[in-house]
Design a protein around this motif. Structure first.
Motif, PDB file in Angstrom:
ATOM      1  N   GLY A 155       5.944 -15.753   4.107  1.00 39.96           N
ATOM      2  CA  GLY A 155       6.938 -14.968   4.828  1.00 39.96           C
ATOM      3  C   GLY A 155       8.243 -14.808   4.094  1.00 39.96           C
ATOM      4  O   GLY A 155       9.249 -14.408   4.695  1.00 39.96           O
ATOM      5  N   ARG A 156       8.261 -15.105   2.808  1.00 46.93           N
ATOM      6  CA  ARG A 156       9.488 -14.973   2.035  1.00 46.93           C
ATOM      7  C   ARG A 156       9.702 -13.506   1.653  1.00 46.93           C
ATOM      8  O   ARG A 156       8.755 -12.726   1.535  1.00 46.93           O
ATOM      9  CB  ARG A 156       9.427 -15.832   0.770  1.00 46.93           C
ATOM     10  N   THR A 157      10.936 -13.114   1.473  1.00 45.45           N
ATOM     11  CA  THR A 157      11.273 -11.765   1.019  1.00 45.45           C
ATOM     12  C   THR A 157      11.191 -11.731  -0.494  1.00 45.45           C
ATOM     13  O   THR A 157      11.777 -12.564  -1.174  1.00 45.45           O
ATOM     14  CB  THR A 157      12.685 -11.379   1.470  1.00 45.45           C
ATOM     15  N   VAL A 158      10.445 -10.755  -1.016  1.00 44.05           N
ATOM     16  CA  VAL A 158      10.300 -10.586  -2.461  1.00 44.05           C
ATOM     17  C   VAL A 158      11.056  -9.330  -2.870  1.00 44.05           C
ATOM     18  O   VAL A 158      10.833  -8.251  -2.305  1.00 44.05           O
ATOM     19  CB  VAL A 158       8.813 -10.469  -2.856  1.00 44.05           C
ATOM     20  N   LEU A 159      11.935  -9.475  -3.856  1.00 42.42           N
ATOM     21  CA  LEU A 159      12.776  -8.368  -4.290  1.00 42.42           C
ATOM     22  C   LEU A 159      12.377  -7.895  -5.688  1.00 42.42           C
ATOM     23  O   LEU A 159      12.090  -8.713  -6.567  1.00 42.42           O
ATOM     24  CB  LEU A 159      14.250  -8.781  -4.293  1.00 42.42           C
ATOM     25  N   ALA A 160      12.374  -6.578  -5.857  1.00 48.20           N
ATOM     26  CA  ALA A 160      12.119  -5.947  -7.157  1.00 48.20           C
ATOM     27  C   ALA A 160      13.354  -5.137  -7.537  1.00 48.20           C
ATOM     28  O   ALA A 160      14.119  -4.725  -6.674  1.00 48.20           O
ATOM     29  CB  ALA A 160      10.891  -5.047  -7.080  1.00 48.20           C
ATOM     30  N   PRO A 161      13.554  -4.882  -8.832  1.00 46.59           N
ATOM     31  CA  PRO A 161      14.790  -4.203  -9.251  1.00 46.59           C
ATOM     32  C   PRO A 161      14.852  -2.726  -8.886  1.00 46.59           C
ATOM     33  O   PRO A 161      15.924  -2.138  -8.908  1.00 46.59           O
ATOM     34  CB  PRO A 161      14.798  -4.397 -10.774  1.00 46.59           C
ATOM     35  N   ASN A 162      13.717  -2.101  -8.578  1.00 48.21           N
ATOM     36  CA  ASN A 162      13.754  -0.686  -8.201  1.00 48.21           C
ATOM     37  C   ASN A 162      12.609  -0.374  -7.252  1.00 48.21           C
ATOM     38  O   ASN A 162      11.686  -1.176  -7.076  1.00 48.21           O
ATOM     39  CB  ASN A 162      13.716   0.227  -9.432  1.00 48.21           C
ATOM     40  N   ALA A 163      12.681   0.783  -6.633  1.00 51.18           N
ATOM     41  CA  ALA A 163      11.700   1.165  -5.618  1.00 51.18           C
ATOM     42  C   ALA A 163      10.308   1.331  -6.200  1.00 51.18           C
ATOM     43  O   ALA A 163       9.311   1.026  -5.537  1.00 51.18           O
ATOM     44  CB  ALA A 163      12.143   2.465  -4.944  1.00 51.18           C
ATOM     45  N   GLU A 164      10.191   1.815  -7.428  1.00 57.89           N
ATOM     46  CA  GLU A 164       8.880   2.021  -8.030  1.00 57.89           C
ATOM     47  C   GLU A 164       8.116   0.715  -8.150  1.00 57.89           C
ATOM     48  O   GLU A 164       6.933   0.625  -7.791  1.00 57.89           O
ATOM     49  CB  GLU A 164       9.032   2.688  -9.397  1.00 57.89           C
ATOM     50  N   LEU A 165       8.779  -0.329  -8.645  1.00 60.79           N
ATOM     51  CA  LEU A 165       8.117  -1.627  -8.762  1.00 60.79           C
ATOM     52  C   LEU A 165       7.842  -2.230  -7.390  1.00 60.79           C
ATOM     53  O   LEU A 165       6.789  -2.842  -7.172  1.00 60.79           O
ATOM     54  CB  LEU A 165       8.978  -2.574  -9.590  1.00 60.79           C
ATOM     55  N   ALA A 166       8.769  -2.064  -6.471  1.00 61.90           N
ATOM     56  CA  ALA A 166       8.566  -2.618  -5.129  1.00 61.90           C
ATOM     57  C   ALA A 166       7.340  -1.995  -4.468  1.00 61.90           C
ATOM     58  O   ALA A 166       6.529  -2.697  -3.853  1.00 61.90           O
ATOM     59  CB  ALA A 166       9.813  -2.385  -4.277  1.00 61.90           C
ATOM     60  N   ALA A 221      -0.187  -3.590  -4.076  1.00 56.31           N
ATOM     61  CA  ALA A 221      -1.124  -4.559  -4.645  1.00 56.31           C
ATOM     62  C   ALA A 221      -1.461  -5.660  -3.645  1.00 56.31           C
ATOM     63  O   ALA A 221      -2.621  -6.078  -3.516  1.00 56.31           O
ATOM     64  CB  ALA A 221      -0.536  -5.149  -5.927  1.00 56.31           C
ATOM     65  N   VAL A 222      -0.457  -6.140  -2.922  1.00 51.44           N
ATOM     66  CA  VAL A 222      -0.706  -7.180  -1.924  1.00 51.44           C
ATOM     67  C   VAL A 222      -1.591  -6.631  -0.804  1.00 51.44           C
ATOM     68  O   VAL A 222      -2.533  -7.296  -0.350  1.00 51.44           O
ATOM     69  CB  VAL A 222       0.631  -7.713  -1.364  1.00 51.44           C
ATOM     70  N   GLN A 223      -1.309  -5.413  -0.358  1.00 55.92           N
ATOM     71  CA  GLN A 223      -2.124  -4.793   0.673  1.00 55.92           C
ATOM     72  C   GLN A 223      -3.583  -4.666   0.214  1.00 55.92           C
ATOM     73  O   GLN A 223      -4.523  -4.907   0.976  1.00 55.92           O
ATOM     74  CB  GLN A 223      -1.575  -3.396   1.001  1.00 55.92           C
ATOM     75  N   ARG A 224      -3.759  -4.307  -1.033  1.00 55.74           N
ATOM     76  CA  ARG A 224      -5.108  -4.117  -1.554  1.00 55.74           C
ATOM     77  C   ARG A 224      -5.873  -5.444  -1.638  1.00 55.74           C
ATOM     78  O   ARG A 224      -7.086  -5.499  -1.441  1.00 55.74           O
ATOM     79  CB  ARG A 224      -5.028  -3.446  -2.923  1.00 55.74           C
ATOM     80  N   VAL A 225      -5.157  -6.527  -1.947  1.00 55.02           N
ATOM     81  CA  VAL A 225      -5.800  -7.847  -1.980  1.00 55.02           C
ATOM     82  C   VAL A 225      -6.368  -8.196  -0.616  1.00 55.02           C
ATOM     83  O   VAL A 225      -7.509  -8.667  -0.490  1.00 55.02           O
ATOM     84  CB  VAL A 225      -4.800  -8.923  -2.459  1.00 55.02           C
ATOM     85  N   HIS A 226      -5.588  -7.954   0.428  1.00 55.42           N
ATOM     86  CA  HIS A 226      -6.075  -8.221   1.788  1.00 55.42           C
ATOM     87  C   HIS A 226      -7.263  -7.337   2.133  1.00 55.42           C
ATOM     88  O   HIS A 226      -8.256  -7.798   2.717  1.00 55.42           O
ATOM     89  CB  HIS A 226      -4.948  -7.993   2.794  1.00 55.42           C
ATOM     90  N   THR A 279       2.743  -7.633   7.524  1.00 47.95           N
ATOM     91  CA  THR A 279       3.274  -6.679   6.553  1.00 47.95           C
ATOM     92  C   THR A 279       4.052  -7.415   5.481  1.00 47.95           C
ATOM     93  O   THR A 279       4.960  -8.201   5.781  1.00 47.95           O
ATOM     94  CB  THR A 279       4.203  -5.674   7.252  1.00 47.95           C
ATOM     95  N   PRO A 280       3.705  -7.222   4.197  1.00 52.26           N
ATOM     96  CA  PRO A 280       4.421  -7.918   3.120  1.00 52.26           C
ATOM     97  C   PRO A 280       5.901  -7.547   3.126  1.00 52.26           C
ATOM     98  O   PRO A 280       6.257  -6.367   3.247  1.00 52.26           O
ATOM     99  CB  PRO A 280       3.721  -7.424   1.851  1.00 52.26           C
ATOM    100  N   ARG A 281       6.733  -8.553   2.976  1.00 48.53           N
ATOM    101  CA  ARG A 281       8.182  -8.306   2.930  1.00 48.53           C
ATOM    102  C   ARG A 281       8.595  -8.136   1.473  1.00 48.53           C
ATOM    103  O   ARG A 281       9.199  -9.015   0.859  1.00 48.53           O
ATOM    104  CB  ARG A 281       8.924  -9.460   3.591  1.00 48.53           C
TER     105      ARG A 281
END
Length: 870
Positions: free
Chosen positions: A15-26, A32-37, A47-49
């Motif tokens: 449940g931790r928030t994961v931050l990426a430097p831009n919207a494309e990477l986020a 990718a996480v959705q696809r793993v599930h 829903t992945p945060r």
């Protein structure tokens, strides 16, 4: 498939928030996480945060506002853009910038750079450049206005504010700017990327287009492998987006452009999005709103009338199309929206089309828009706009595709953002408010949310962080890799280098390139670097940073998507079809126009007369060419009806002649305007033109030998050729003093002796001669135009017309001997038409005036004609 770091999955699961430097990477991480599930067979999961840093900061600020009523409001993207424009438009410095919109973008980027790299504003005080001085004043005024409004800009959040309010993780990436990285290091933990060993290769293409084709072919071949996913970098994507899409469509999704409109999703996507204004629901909405202000051209109204969004059925679309055709014959070039609707309703009644649904919907939408007048707040305008859209172009939203629905939702969000910006925008007239809305829609990039497909094309030089099966980076020549120095505009270069702004120095660009290249080689099973020659004879060299591998040449051929569809199409049997059914008794002809078209090209005669294939008229400002010809015909008919002969012309006084000409011009204009009135200004201009033209022409007529007008624009006559009837009207027949007769046809444009030869370009005068051969000594075009008035004649006597010689008569002694030759020709042409002859066989000049190239079955005929003239 891409390898997802266990650390990322663990962070998301906790449940931790994961931050990426831009919207494309986020987006890539989230998908990718959705696809793993999904691949694990899970039916429900949290829903992945996963967020990009900027949007997460916005959310955090909005959450703080809920608990602190006096906290400054965060400016929306469109509010910030418009506020910068207002600042620059009203500034006292930098007024000589040629592109205020570009200056606003440059100032926003410069201000963002200050926050990203934690550059104090005081560091700019020592700079003496005009650009920096302008930026300092603009920035000060921008902050003053923000303070007065109780707002803050998004870039001021980039350094992070306070504690995050929950556990956060962040992916390790060179895209983090110093201010953000320091805050993240203090408040979160870093997630390391997945590392793997890759096979390396370097590819060289003969041209940039061949390079794109090679990338697309590589992706197509690799997609056959189970679970293949790739990240492709095209650094100049913004400039070459259309080329990239064409190349990938040809290789990966040609079916999307088939006639049946195959809606299957393409296995690739291009990052960055396209302007929101380019999507159909938004484009239709903006077109409706734009039409409600000022004058509207016929092109604009025609597009609105026929817009698919306004048609409830094929029948309604057909009614709108028929009305559009009728309007083209009756409409002026422009009018206001209400005037167009009034005219459309009158024409629909006159053409017995009944109520046209599209016109009714446009009328209802205009009534809603007209409820609000004067200067109003944006929130008021937005409410009216939405009401008009629901009645008009959004009435059939149930038919929208997923892409159209998403675009409309994004447009609603944009409207909502504008509606909440009353304090920023103040009051605006409808025109001003709609210009801001249209500009916002053009400047808002929209990316359809369909998940990240197997092939992702990016324009950013970044670390994809995830592990992929394939990775391709293009443009790796010695001039572009590492990237050239590109300092941020409006900031001193020395200050940028002092605070580590990466694009500002060659050293930092080199360090970034080395770091990225090292990361790329650890992100995929296969890593490909490519470069291309310019395609203009000059050769490119691989960047010295690339692995020391001999480049592999590629021979991929750039291909459009339609060529790919053609390659996969079944082989069709070719059949020559040059014979139409014989002309039936109940079919009509178009008079001399049918014979003229048949003589120039048999297919043209068939298409124009029997298929009624006519080009659509295009309303123009003022009177069009056809109407100008009619004006001259009507005016000369009135003049000669009054005068009757050359003697009356010779004796008429100057004042009487001018009065006669003015009356003739007025009557002609009134007659033509009964069908289509272009407006008072054009009527006055045409009256002056006719006055001058008729004065010049009557002067020429005075130089002729005496004559009497025997017939003038008489009734239609029926000519019979080839067993068919053709309705014909002769403009004028003169009788000379010795009883000889002359046939005259008025021409207001170019006029040449085009009636000669076995296949005349225009058999009009021969047809007239066959109808009235008695005592005939000449036939002529009366060329009535301002450039060169005169007669173009076939005459057996040299004294019939001034400044004309006796014609050659195609080797005959008299016109009476030539008339049987004309009769044979006309009978043959008419007989071919009656028999259904329809091969594409144009004369040399025919294709120049033909509008049927889209229907013509043998385009080579046109090419051969062009080659002949070259």
């Amino acid at each position: 498939m891409e390898r997802v770091s266990p650390a990322l999955l663990a962070a998301v699961a906790a449940g931790r928030t994961v931050l990426a430097p831009n919207a494309e990477l986020a987006n890539a991480l989230f998908d990718a996480v959705q696809r793993v599930h999904r691949d694990a067979g899970d039916e429900v999961w949290a829903t992945p945060r996963v967020h990009d840093y900027s949007s997460w900061l916005r959310e955090q600020h909005l959450q703080r506002q809920l608990g602190d009523a006096v906290a400054p409001r965060l400016l929306s993207e469109v509010e910030e853009r418009e506020l910068w424009r207002l600042v620059i438009d009203t500034a006292h410095i930098g007024t000589d910038f040629l592109d205020p919109a570009g200056a606003a973008r440059a100032a926003r980027r410069a201000r963002r750079t200050l926050f990203e790299y934690a550059i104090p504003i005081e560091a700019l005080d020592a700079a003496h450049s005009q650009e920096c001085a302008a930026f300092l004043e603009w920035n000060h005024e921008f902050e003053r206005r923000c303070s007065a409004l109780g707002c803050v800009s998004a870039d001021s959040l980039l350094g992070g504010r306070g504690s995050p309010g929950g556990p956060i993780d962040w992916i390790e990436s060179p895209q983090w700017r110093p201010a953000a990285r320091r805050w993240l290091e203090q408040h979160g933990r870093v997630l390391p990327p997945q590392r793997q060993i890759s096979g390396l290769s370097v590819v060289k293409a003969p041209s940039p287009a061949a390079e794109l084709a090679a990338i697309a072919d590589w992706a197509r071949g690799k997609l056959a492998e189970d679970g293949f996913r790739a990240w492709i970098c095209v650094p100049d994507l913004n400039r070459r987006r259309a080329e990239v899409v064409d190349a990938f469509d040809a290789a990966l999704a040609p079916q999307r452009f088939a006639l049946r409109g195959d809606a299957r999703e393409a296995p690739y996507a291009v990052a960055g999005g396209t302007p929101l204004a380019d999507y159909a629901p938004v484009r239709a909405a903006l077109a409706l709103l734009a039409a409600s202000v000022g004058t509207v051209s016929f092109v604009q109204f025609s597009a609105l009338l026929r817009a698919p969004e306004l048609q409830g059925s094929d029948s309604e679309a057909g009614s709108a199309a028929r009305l559009d055709v009728a309007l083209r014959r009756r409409a002026s070039n422009d009018a206001d929206f209400s005037g167009w609707l009034d005219l459309a309703e009158r024409v629909a009644r006159g053409e017995q089309l009944g109520p046209v649904a599209a016109v009714e919907r446009l009328r209802a939408a205009l009534q809603v828009l007209s409820q609000l007048q004067g200067a109003r707040l944006f929130s008021e305008w937005v409410a009216v706009w939405m009401g008009a859209l629901q009645i008009g172009p959004w009435a059939f939203s149930r038919r929208w595709s997923s892409i159209e629905y998403q675009a409309a939702e994004r447009f609603r969000e944009l409207l909502a953002g504008l509606g909440m910006g009353d304090a920023v925008f103040g009051t605006h007239s409808r025109d001003s408010a709609q210009r801001i809305l249209a500009r916002a829609a053009r400047e808002t990039a929209f990316q359809v949310q369909t998940g990240v497909p197997a092939i992702w094309v990016s324009g950013q030089l970044l670390d994809p962080w995830l592990g992929y099966a394939g990775l391709w980076v293009s443009g790796c020549n010695d001039e572009q890799w590492p990237p050239p120095v590109a300092p941020v505009a409006m900031l001193p270069v020395g200050v940028q280098r002092q605070y580590g702004v990466i694009p500002a120095s060659a050293e930092s660009q080199l360090a970034l390139a080395i770091d990225l290249q090292s990361r790329w080689q650890k992100r995929a099973d296969q890593c490909v670097f490519s470069l291309a020659d310019s395609g203009e004879g000059s050769s490119s060299m691989p960047s010295p940073l690339l692995p020391k591998i001999v480049p592999v040449g590629v021979t991929a051929t750039p291909q459009p998507h339609w060529l790919k569809m053609l390659e996969g199409a079944p082989r069709l049997e070719s059949v020559w079809d040059e014979q139409a059914p014989p002309h039936a008794g109940n079919e009509r002809t178009r008079g001399v126009a049918t014979l003229r078209a048949q003589s120039r090209c048999a297919f043209r005669g068939f298409a124009e007369t029997r298929l009624d294939a006519q080009p659509l008229e295009q309303p123009v400002p003022g009177f069009n060419e056809r109407e100008r010809g009619e004006l001259v015909h009507h005016a000369l008919q009135h003049v000669w009806t009054t005068l009757g002969d050359s003697n009356a012309l010779q004796t008429v006084g100057a004042d009487a002649e001018q009065s006669l000409i003015d009356g003739a011009a007025a009557r002609a204009i009134e007659s033509v305007c009964q069908r289509r009135d272009p407006g008072r200004r054009w009527r006055l201009r045409e009256a002056v033109r006719l006055r001058n033209l008729l004065t010049t022409w009557l002067q020429l007529e005075r130089t002729r030998a005496p004559f009497i007008i025997e017939a003038l624009e008489g009734r239609d006559q029926i000519a019979r050729f080839g067993g068919l009837e053709f309705r014909v009207r002769i403009d004028r027949i003169d009788r000379l003093a010795d009883g000889a007769r002359v046939l005259i046809d008025y021409k207001t444009g170019a006029a040449d002796p085009d009636w000669r030869g076995e296949r005349p370009d225009n058999p009009q005068l021969p047809v007239y001669a066959l109808l009235s051969p008695r005592d005939l000594v000449a036939v002529a075009y009366a060329k009535v135009n301002a450039a060169e008035s005169g007669f173009v004649a076939e005459s057996e006597r040299r004294d019939v017309f001034p400044r004309t010689r006796r014609s050659g008569l195609e080797g005959m002694a008299t016109l009476a001997e030539l008339i049987p030759v004309w009769s044979r020709r006309i009978e043959r042409i008419a007989g071919e038409f009656a028999a259904g002859r329809a091969e594409v066989a144009p004369t040399i000049e025919a294709c120049k005036s033909c509008k049927l190239q889209g229907l013509c079955r043998v385009p080579a005929a046109l090419e051969e004609a062009d080659e002949f003239h070259e």
